[in-house]
Write a protein that holds these residues in place. Structure first.
Motif, PDB file in Angstrom:
ATOM      1  N   GLU A 171       0.857  -1.196   0.000  1.00 22.22           N
ATOM      2  CA  GLU A 171       0.000   0.000   0.000  1.00 22.22           C
ATOM      3  C   GLU A 171       0.891   1.243   0.000  1.00 22.22           C
ATOM      4  OE1 GLU A 171      -3.361  -0.002  -0.015  1.00 22.22           O
ATOM      5  OE2 GLU A 171      -3.381  -2.206  -0.015  1.00 22.22           O
ATOM      6  N   SER A 172       0.615   2.172  -0.901  1.00 25.23           N
ATOM      7  CA  SER A 172       1.470   3.370  -0.961  1.00 25.23           C
ATOM      8  C   SER A 172       1.005   4.457   0.010  1.00 25.23           C
ATOM      9  CB  SER A 172       1.459   3.929  -2.371  1.00 25.23           C
ATOM     10  OG  SER A 172       0.160   4.429  -2.669  1.00 25.23           O
ATOM     11  N   HIS A 173      -0.258   4.445   0.414  1.00 25.60           N
ATOM     12  CA  HIS A 173      -0.856   5.527   1.215  1.00 25.60           C
ATOM     13  C   HIS A 173      -0.781   6.869   0.476  1.00 25.60           C
ATOM     14  CE1 HIS A 173      -1.391   3.145   4.926  1.00 25.60           C
ATOM     15  NE2 HIS A 173      -0.328   2.514   4.482  1.00 25.60           N
ATOM     16  N   ALA A 174      -0.895   6.823  -0.849  1.00 29.37           N
ATOM     17  CA  ALA A 174      -0.694   8.029  -1.662  1.00 29.37           C
ATOM     18  C   ALA A 174      -1.988   8.771  -1.995  1.00 29.37           C
ATOM     19  CB  ALA A 174       0.016   7.663  -2.963  1.00 29.37           C
ATOM     20  N   TYR A 175      -3.140   8.131  -1.806  1.00 28.61           N
ATOM     21  CA  TYR A 175      -4.355   8.682  -2.426  1.00 28.61           C
ATOM     22  C   TYR A 175      -4.783  10.030  -1.831  1.00 28.61           C
ATOM     23  CZ  TYR A 175      -8.736   8.610  -5.032  1.00 28.61           C
ATOM     24  OH  TYR A 175      -9.764   8.912  -5.883  1.00 28.61           O
ATOM     25  N   ALA A 176      -4.737  10.153  -0.498  1.00 32.01           N
ATOM     26  CA  ALA A 176      -5.191  11.413   0.122  1.00 32.01           C
ATOM     27  C   ALA A 176      -4.375  12.587  -0.426  1.00 32.01           C
ATOM     28  CB  ALA A 176      -5.069  11.338   1.644  1.00 32.01           C
ATOM     29  N   HIS A 177      -3.052  12.439  -0.485  1.00 31.26           N
ATOM     30  CA  HIS A 177      -2.222  13.555  -0.951  1.00 31.26           C
ATOM     31  C   HIS A 177      -2.303  13.714  -2.472  1.00 31.26           C
ATOM     32  CE1 HIS A 177       0.648  16.735  -0.250  1.00 31.26           C
ATOM     33  NE2 HIS A 177       1.429  16.259  -1.206  1.00 31.26           N
ATOM     34  N   TYR A 178      -2.558  12.590  -3.181  1.00 36.33           N
ATOM     35  CA  TYR A 178      -2.782  12.720  -4.634  1.00 36.33           C
ATOM     36  C   TYR A 178      -3.991  13.638  -4.888  1.00 36.33           C
ATOM     37  CZ  TYR A 178      -4.276  11.935  -9.355  1.00 36.33           C
ATOM     38  OH  TYR A 178      -4.682  12.156 -10.637  1.00 36.33           O
ATOM     39  N   LEU A 179      -5.053  13.430  -4.097  1.00 38.99           N
ATOM     40  CA  LEU A 179      -6.248  14.280  -4.252  1.00 38.99           C
ATOM     41  C   LEU A 179      -5.918  15.738  -3.939  1.00 38.99           C
ATOM     42  CD1 LEU A 179      -8.987  11.966  -2.688  1.00 38.99           C
ATOM     43  CD2 LEU A 179      -8.692  12.526  -5.108  1.00 38.99           C
ATOM     44  N   HIS A 180      -4.976  15.950  -2.998  1.00 36.22           N
ATOM     45  CA  HIS A 180      -4.552  17.328  -2.711  1.00 36.22           C
ATOM     46  C   HIS A 180      -3.878  17.941  -3.942  1.00 36.22           C
ATOM     47  CE1 HIS A 180      -3.202  20.862  -0.616  1.00 36.22           C
ATOM     48  NE2 HIS A 180      -1.987  20.651  -1.111  1.00 36.22           N
ATOM     49  N   HIS A 181      -3.007  17.178  -4.607  1.00 41.62           N
ATOM     50  CA  HIS A 181      -2.340  17.714  -5.807  1.00 41.62           C
ATOM     51  C   HIS A 181      -3.343  17.941  -6.938  1.00 41.62           C
ATOM     52  CE1 HIS A 181       2.080  17.824  -5.208  1.00 41.62           C
ATOM     53  NE2 HIS A 181       1.755  17.117  -4.147  1.00 41.62           N
ATOM     54  N   LYS A 182      -4.404  17.145  -6.963  1.00 37.99           N
ATOM     55  CA  LYS A 182      -5.388  17.282  -8.033  1.00 37.99           C
ATOM     56  C   LYS A 182      -6.325  18.472  -7.785  1.00 37.99           C
ATOM     57  CE  LYS A 182      -8.713  14.514 -10.618  1.00 37.99           C
ATOM     58  NZ  LYS A 182      -9.516  13.284 -10.616  1.00 37.99           N
ATOM     59  N   TYR A 183      -6.787  18.618  -6.529  1.00 37.38           N
ATOM     60  CA  TYR A 183      -7.810  19.632  -6.229  1.00 37.38           C
ATOM     61  C   TYR A 183      -7.284  20.808  -5.390  1.00 37.38           C
ATOM     62  CZ  TYR A 183     -11.036  16.028  -7.828  1.00 37.38           C
ATOM     63  OH  TYR A 183     -11.682  15.079  -8.569  1.00 37.38           O
ATOM     64  N   PHE A 184      -6.056  20.752  -4.940  1.00 31.75           N
ATOM     65  CA  PHE A 184      -5.373  21.827  -4.198  1.00 31.75           C
ATOM     66  C   PHE A 184      -5.937  22.103  -2.806  1.00 31.75           C
ATOM     67  CE2 PHE A 184      -2.618  23.393  -7.593  1.00 31.75           C
ATOM     68  CZ  PHE A 184      -3.225  22.830  -8.708  1.00 31.75           C
ATOM     69  N   GLU A 185      -7.248  22.327  -2.664  1.00 29.30           N
ATOM     70  CA  GLU A 185      -7.744  22.810  -1.364  1.00 29.30           C
ATOM     71  C   GLU A 185      -8.497  21.733  -0.581  1.00 29.30           C
ATOM     72  OE1 GLU A 185      -9.570  26.667  -1.881  1.00 29.30           O
ATOM     73  OE2 GLU A 185      -7.901  27.315  -3.120  1.00 29.30           O
ATOM     74  N   VAL A 186      -7.982  20.520  -0.642  1.00 33.65           N
ATOM     75  CA  VAL A 186      -8.504  19.427   0.200  1.00 33.65           C
ATOM     76  C   VAL A 186      -7.301  18.671   0.770  1.00 33.65           C
ATOM     77  CG1 VAL A 186     -10.634  19.071  -1.122  1.00 33.65           C
ATOM     78  CG2 VAL A 186      -8.578  17.804  -1.747  1.00 33.65           C
ATOM     79  N   ASN A 187      -7.553  17.923   1.844  1.00 37.30           N
ATOM     80  CA  ASN A 187      -6.532  17.018   2.401  1.00 37.30           C
ATOM     81  C   ASN A 187      -5.174  17.698   2.623  1.00 37.30           C
ATOM     82  OD1 ASN A 187      -8.647  15.295   2.053  1.00 37.30           O
ATOM     83  ND2 ASN A 187      -7.629  13.940   0.600  1.00 37.30           N
ATOM     84  N   TYR A 188      -5.165  18.693   3.495  1.00 39.05           N
ATOM     85  CA  TYR A 188      -3.909  19.376   3.819  1.00 39.05           C
ATOM     86  C   TYR A 188      -3.020  18.492   4.691  1.00 39.05           C
ATOM     87  CZ  TYR A 188      -6.211  23.620   2.175  1.00 39.05           C
ATOM     88  OH  TYR A 188      -6.854  24.549   1.408  1.00 39.05           O
ATOM     89  N   GLY A 189      -3.621  17.561   5.409  1.00 38.32           N
ATOM     90  CA  GLY A 189      -2.845  16.683   6.291  1.00 38.32           C
ATOM     91  C   GLY A 189      -2.532  15.372   5.594  1.00 38.32           C
ATOM     92  N   GLY A 190      -2.545  14.276   6.354  1.00 40.56           N
ATOM     93  CA  GLY A 190      -2.221  12.982   5.764  1.00 40.56           C
ATOM     94  C   GLY A 190      -3.415  12.061   5.799  1.00 40.56           C
ATOM     95  N   ASP A 191      -3.181  10.861   6.356  1.00 39.02           N
ATOM     96  CA  ASP A 191      -4.218   9.821   6.359  1.00 39.02           C
ATOM     97  C   ASP A 191      -5.268  10.012   7.447  1.00 39.02           C
ATOM     98  OD1 ASP A 191      -3.123   8.576   4.242  1.00 39.02           O
ATOM     99  OD2 ASP A 191      -2.126   6.984   5.375  1.00 39.02           O
ATOM    100  N   GLY A 192      -5.132  11.046   8.264  1.00 37.41           N
ATOM    101  CA  GLY A 192      -6.139  11.289   9.295  1.00 37.41           C
ATOM    102  C   GLY A 192      -5.807  10.660  10.638  1.00 37.41           C
ATOM    103  N   LEU A 193      -4.505  10.463  10.928  1.00 36.52           N
ATOM    104  CA  LEU A 193      -4.120   9.982  12.268  1.00 36.52           C
ATOM    105  C   LEU A 193      -4.680  10.954  13.301  1.00 36.52           C
ATOM    106  CD1 LEU A 193      -0.367   9.136  11.567  1.00 36.52           C
ATOM    107  CD2 LEU A 193      -2.254   7.511  11.816  1.00 36.52           C
ATOM    108  N   VAL A 194      -4.502  12.246  13.014  1.00 40.37           N
ATOM    109  CA  VAL A 194      -5.188  13.320  13.744  1.00 40.37           C
ATOM    110  C   VAL A 194      -5.992  14.051  12.657  1.00 40.37           C
ATOM    111  CG1 VAL A 194      -4.929  15.347  15.213  1.00 40.37           C
ATOM    112  CG2 VAL A 194      -3.214  13.529  15.296  1.00 40.37           C
ATOM    113  N   PRO A 195      -7.303  13.766  12.575  1.00 38.56           N
ATOM    114  CA  PRO A 195      -8.046  14.150  11.363  1.00 38.56           C
ATOM    115  C   PRO A 195      -8.462  15.614  11.308  1.00 38.56           C
ATOM    116  CG  PRO A 195      -9.462  12.916  12.833  1.00 38.56           C
ATOM    117  CD  PRO A 195      -8.128  13.011  13.521  1.00 38.56           C
TER     118      PRO A 195
END
Ligand SMILES: [Zn+2]
Ligand SMILES: [Zn+2]
Length: 339
Positions: free
Chosen positions: A277-301
């Motif tokens: 598992e790369s754990h890349a999707y949340a940050h990929y969405l950040h690169h795609k949409y810019f203003e979402v998912n500023y953090g990571g996988d939501g350890l502290v959401p």
């Protein structure tokens, strides 16, 4: 492997997972012990175990005696830069070589069907995302990572930080090690959210966002201000009682761990049906949409709490679009009031 068992491909050829991103199971009620155990195994292995192993290897094999680190000199600091650079070359370079140059798994599990090398663009140095990203990593970000590292080690060596011994404080230090990825996520969120403010975005963070379709080399492609602030997460260990090995671990979560968000593939195929598992999707969405998912996988959401979480689902997309619409309306109203 058949990636369509795990997701769907649109007409551009971009693949997206069918499962939505989920917060770690300790955020759900009632507790799900089996889910927590499964999450725990993935939390520890392989990525965080790798960062800890690298921290121990640095402490025992790379760094000089503490007495030497009391004084900043070119010898040990340049050697440290060389080791950081070589480690990044091997880690990022091998993922880039296998999945982006040789394209071993083609576009299976790849979020964006295009490969940056096939699309020259004027926003990059020499019109090449790869050359631009590599130069920025080795000339800007890794030197600043090393500056943070030297500052941190020099403080510990001179007694300017509270250095707890592992034998004296095993439980506290184990708990702090366990929390280090969470500290990373909060630090990253705060720095990252700040450099998305309009002025800092244009001046600083737009450099990183030139890579809309990130590859491993994009991970550390940063403006110097961002590169310093990003790696400065290790300096928290000068504030809280800690140990230099834990501070190195914290630094490696940032420096080596940056690759996770920029792998561009959801899963890396290993032998047979097994995948990493790369754990890349949340940050990929950040690169795609810019203003979402500023953090990571939501350890502290923090994204979830502040309304910027995008879990990859249609509902997540609708929530994001609604937020963008409200923001546009606010800006238009302000413009009309000023006119
Ligand atoms: Zn990024
Ligand atoms: Zn950003």
């Amino acid at each position: 492997m058949d990636d369509l068992k795990y997701g769907a491909r649109d007409k551009r050829g971009d693949w997206a997972p069918s499962a939505r991103l989920e917060l770690p199971p300790y955020w759900t009620w009632p507790p799900r012990p089996m889910a927590i155990l499964k999450w725990l195994a993935e939390y520890l292995f392989p990525w965080n175990a790798f960062h800890m192993a690298a921290a121990l290897a640095y402490w025992y094999l790379v760094l000089p005696d503490v007495a030497v680190m009391r004084t900043v000199s070119w010898g040990w600091t340049l050697r440290l830069y060389a080791v950081n650079a070589a480690a990044i070359l091997v880690l990022y370079g091998s993922i880039e070589l296998i999945y982006y140059a040789k394209r071993k798994q083609g576009t299976r599990f790849k979020f964006n069907a295009r490969f940056p090398a096939d699309h020259p663009s004027n926003v990059f140095w020499f019109k090449s995302q790869n050359i631009d990203n590599v130069l920025r990593s080795f000339l800007i970000s890794i030197p600043l990572w090393t500056v943070v590292e030297v500052l941190m080690l020099w403080c510990f060596a001179n007694g300017y930080a509270r250095w707890l011994g592992v034998a004296d404080h095993p439980v506290y230090l184990a708990a702090l090690a366990f929390a280090a990825p969470m500290i990373h996520e909060v630090h990253f969120f705060v720095v990252h959210r700040a450099i998305h403010s309009p002025l800092l975005y244009r001046w600083v963070h737009s450099v990183h966002h030139n890579s809309i379709n990130p590859s491993p080399w994009s991970s550390l492609s940063m403006h110097p201000v961002e590169a310093f602030l990003y790696h400065a997460v290790a300096l928290w260990h000068l504030v809280i009682p800690s140990n230099p090995i834990l501070a190195l671990f914290q630094l490696h979560i940032a420096g080596f761990g940056a690759v996770n968000g920029h792998i561009g593939f959801d899963k890396l195929e290993l032998a047979g049906e097994s995948t990493l598992e790369s754990h890349a999707y949340a940050h990929y969405l950040h690169h795609k949409y810019f203003e979402v998912n500023y953090g990571g996988d939501g350890l502290v959401p923090l994204d979830k709490w502040l309304g910027t979480w995008h879990d990859g689902s249609k509902e997540g997309e609708a929530r994001m679009n609604e937020r963008f619409r409200r923001k546009r309306d606010r800006l238009n109203a302000r413009r009309r009031a000023a006119a």
